[in-house]
Motif scaffolding. Sequence first.
Motif, PDB file in Angstrom:
ATOM      1  N   LYS A   1      20.740 -17.372  -1.930  1.00 46.05           N
ATOM      2  CA  LYS A   1      19.229 -16.709  -0.997  1.00 46.05           C
ATOM      3  C   LYS A   1      18.119 -17.310  -1.714  1.00 46.05           C
ATOM      4  O   LYS A   1      17.039 -17.174  -1.224  1.00 46.05           O
ATOM      5  N   GLU A   2      17.827 -16.101  -2.936  1.00 50.49           N
ATOM      6  CA  GLU A   2      17.155 -15.293  -3.705  1.00 50.49           C
ATOM      7  C   GLU A   2      15.965 -17.273  -3.835  1.00 50.49           C
ATOM      8  O   GLU A   2      15.357 -16.930  -4.060  1.00 50.49           O
ATOM      9  N   VAL A   3      16.591 -18.038  -4.474  1.00 53.51           N
ATOM     10  CA  VAL A   3      16.747 -19.020  -4.945  1.00 53.51           C
ATOM     11  C   VAL A   3      15.534 -19.529  -3.812  1.00 53.51           C
ATOM     12  O   VAL A   3      15.171 -20.235  -4.294  1.00 53.51           O
ATOM     13  N   ILE A   4      16.495 -20.016  -3.156  1.00 50.67           N
ATOM     14  CA  ILE A   4      16.106 -20.096  -1.289  1.00 50.67           C
ATOM     15  C   ILE A   4      14.853 -20.446  -1.147  1.00 50.67           C
ATOM     16  O   ILE A   4      13.620 -20.919  -0.791  1.00 50.67           O
ATOM     17  N   GLU A   5      15.286 -18.400  -0.759  1.00 47.21           N
ATOM     18  CA  GLU A   5      13.161 -18.314  -0.720  1.00 47.21           C
ATOM     19  C   GLU A   5      12.106 -18.205  -1.327  1.00 47.21           C
ATOM     20  O   GLU A   5      11.649 -17.701  -1.437  1.00 47.21           O
ATOM     21  N   ARG A   6      12.399 -18.890  -2.480  1.00 50.46           N
ATOM     22  CA  ARG A   6      11.562 -18.437  -3.372  1.00 50.46           C
ATOM     23  C   ARG A   6      10.993 -19.730  -3.747  1.00 50.46           C
ATOM     24  O   ARG A   6      10.043 -20.255  -4.437  1.00 50.46           O
ATOM     25  N   VAL A   7      12.115 -21.152  -3.393  1.00 49.77           N
ATOM     26  CA  VAL A   7      11.361 -22.001  -4.390  1.00 49.77           C
ATOM     27  C   VAL A   7      10.427 -23.100  -3.048  1.00 49.77           C
ATOM     28  O   VAL A   7      10.518 -22.340  -1.606  1.00 49.77           O
ATOM     29  N   ASP A   8       9.222 -23.874  -4.089  1.00 48.23           N
ATOM     30  CA  ASP A   8       8.590 -24.809  -3.075  1.00 48.23           C
ATOM     31  C   ASP A   8       8.852 -25.514  -2.555  1.00 48.23           C
ATOM     32  O   ASP A   8       8.461 -26.317  -1.554  1.00 48.23           O
ATOM     33  N   CYS A   9      10.186 -25.536  -2.472  1.00 48.84           N
ATOM     34  CA  CYS A   9      10.277 -27.702  -2.454  1.00 48.84           C
ATOM     35  C   CYS A   9      11.954 -27.431  -2.425  1.00 48.84           C
ATOM     36  O   CYS A   9      12.843 -27.238  -3.179  1.00 48.84           O
ATOM     37  N   LEU A  10      12.802 -28.220  -0.720  1.00 49.49           N
ATOM     38  CA  LEU A  10      13.888 -27.957  -1.237  1.00 49.49           C
ATOM     39  C   LEU A  10      14.829 -29.459  -0.741  1.00 49.49           C
ATOM     40  O   LEU A  10      13.610 -30.093   0.389  1.00 49.49           O
ATOM     41  N   TYR A  11      14.971 -29.818  -1.387  1.00 45.33           N
ATOM     42  CA  TYR A  11      16.123 -31.462  -0.790  1.00 45.33           C
ATOM     43  C   TYR A  11      17.751 -30.878  -0.288  1.00 45.33           C
ATOM     44  O   TYR A  11      17.947 -30.367  -0.598  1.00 45.33           O
ATOM     45  N   THR A  12      17.457 -31.735   1.009  1.00 46.03           N
ATOM     46  CA  THR A  12      19.113 -31.660   1.031  1.00 46.03           C
ATOM     47  C   THR A  12      19.156 -33.301   1.334  1.00 46.03           C
ATOM     48  O   THR A  12      18.585 -34.072   1.432  1.00 46.03           O
ATOM     49  N   PRO A  13      20.361 -33.819   1.366  1.00 45.89           N
ATOM     50  CA  PRO A  13      20.853 -35.049   2.117  1.00 45.89           C
ATOM     51  C   PRO A  13      20.493 -34.955   3.588  1.00 45.89           C
ATOM     52  O   PRO A  13      20.554 -34.621   4.079  1.00 45.89           O
TER      53      PRO A  13
ATOM     54  N   GLY B   1       5.131 -28.540 -11.453  1.00 45.04           N
ATOM     55  CA  GLY B   1       5.041 -27.148 -11.407  1.00 45.04           C
ATOM     56  C   GLY B   1       5.494 -26.966 -10.518  1.00 45.04           C
ATOM     57  O   GLY B   1       5.666 -25.421  -9.689  1.00 45.04           O
ATOM     58  N   LEU B   2       5.811 -27.068  -9.262  1.00 48.79           N
ATOM     59  CA  LEU B   2       7.095 -26.548  -8.362  1.00 48.79           C
ATOM     60  C   LEU B   2       8.324 -26.250  -8.440  1.00 48.79           C
ATOM     61  O   LEU B   2       9.016 -26.836  -9.327  1.00 48.79           O
ATOM     62  N   ASP B   3       8.544 -25.583  -8.303  1.00 47.34           N
ATOM     63  CA  ASP B   3      10.567 -24.684  -8.388  1.00 47.34           C
ATOM     64  C   ASP B   3      11.274 -25.863  -7.021  1.00 47.34           C
ATOM     65  O   ASP B   3      10.234 -25.250  -5.900  1.00 47.34           O
ATOM     66  N   VAL B   4      12.072 -26.173  -7.512  1.00 48.89           N
ATOM     67  CA  VAL B   4      12.662 -27.211  -6.589  1.00 48.89           C
ATOM     68  C   VAL B   4      14.272 -26.761  -6.329  1.00 48.89           C
ATOM     69  O   VAL B   4      14.756 -26.919  -7.717  1.00 48.89           O
ATOM     70  N   ALA B   5      14.993 -26.869  -5.504  1.00 49.88           N
ATOM     71  CA  ALA B   5      15.940 -26.427  -4.878  1.00 49.88           C
ATOM     72  C   ALA B   5      17.090 -27.772  -4.703  1.00 49.88           C
ATOM     73  O   ALA B   5      16.221 -28.067  -3.855  1.00 49.88           O
ATOM     74  N   PHE B   6      18.055 -28.677  -4.600  1.00 45.98           N
ATOM     75  CA  PHE B   6      18.917 -28.766  -3.394  1.00 45.98           C
ATOM     76  C   PHE B   6      20.348 -28.230  -3.359  1.00 45.98           C
ATOM     77  O   PHE B   6      20.818 -27.464  -4.194  1.00 45.98           O
TER      78      PHE B   6
END
Lengths: 236, 236
Positions: free
Chosen positions: B22-34, B90-95
Amino acid sequence: MAKFYGVGTGPGASDLLTIRGKEVIERVDCLYTPEPKKGGKSLALQIVTPYVRERTIIKQRYFPMVKDWDEKQKAWNEIAKEIINDVKSGLDVAFITLGDPMVYSTYSYLLERIADHVETETIPGISSFSQISNHLQIPLVIDEESYAVLPATAEETILQMALEQLSTVVLMKVSIALPKVLKILTRLDLLEQTILVSDSSMESEKIVIGLSELNAEDDLSYFSTMIIYKNRTLKG
Amino acid sequence: MAKFYGVGTGPGASDLLTIRGKEVIERVDCLYTPEPKKGGKSLALQIVTPYVRERTIIKQRYFPMVKDWDEKQKAWNEIAKEIINDVKSGLDVAFITLGDPMVYSTYSYLLERIADHVETETIPGISSFSQISNHLQIPLVIDEESYAVLPATAEETILQMALEQLSTVVLMKVSIALPKVLKILTRLDLLEQTILVSDSSMESEKIVIGLSELNAEDDLSYFSTMIIYKNRTLKG
């Protein structure tokens, strides 16, 4: 209506609890946890401490780790009875257990003694081997692969069958059956395909990749897990 | 230093994410998803929506679910390249990925294309079968028992071996191999020892205990999992 909750704490780091688990810990009136051998706080209790309110009653209870089935049952019966009384008196109660409550947890024995008497709910947790594979970023399984989770104390024929037939094998409780495990892994030439992790996600975490330098007499932490990755190239 | 995160969303309910996830999702700049087949929000994205900030860039990307290996690799290469560029800028990214990132996830193929280029971290999630056993409060394993997790598409000899030798067997992806699975379970007389769950922990969740009324032609949800409990008495 008061309720009994089983909560998986995950492998060791407080932020590997689920949000649902954390919210239960924050809400309950009373928290049961296994009492550690040497006194002090149990590991499960240390993990959830950031979420425990000051007014929450903590009950550390002794679970005998012995072969005597009667002695164990007597302890489970007594603790279950105490929990049932607490819930019937109107308290929300949680029992915390390392890893996942449905995987090799004493919680199962409490639950079967409690479930007919009061409302119960069980909340999953991250197992140590799951955190290990995620931390090392080595997939447990992809595509058509399969994995098995076995206690190192399982029959040798079962261990051998799983190691021969499946892509990935997780061995739990390896500290109490290390000589047997090393013998089988040596025979199947899998020592270098094995990762040994103690105290996953804790400060004391230790990771060994490839077991050629491990001896049958070595003293491992109780919280030691092996993952045998037959299909991966492990970096030493 | 910007970073790439893989986050397991768990089986479906938003509060079954880990606190760390949850904390990663709250923090990242960009979120990849299928990207889902029919447009709209992917299931993974629906799960994490309560934690996504308004300014977060959402990138739904198409992952072909086909047998053509070249077509799949081409898509993974392109998405991996885009993610590497985002992190290097420079973006924090989550998949985000359903269940656990290390268990049958396309994330593995992205990770192996990204890990040599930018810093990466992977955060575990609750697998559907873990939530199923906790929700039903039927332990996966106790004592010396063992369990295996297999795709229903695995070779029949492997499925049969696991069902014969181990206490508990989890079958994933059952919707695409239902006739084969029912044939084996019938032959081994295990239909009544099997639980079928679709859409675990979601509003559309469906649980069937004992499969005698299931037909090989039945149309199951893609997110269907079976647990075969050889050692438990299941209440119908």
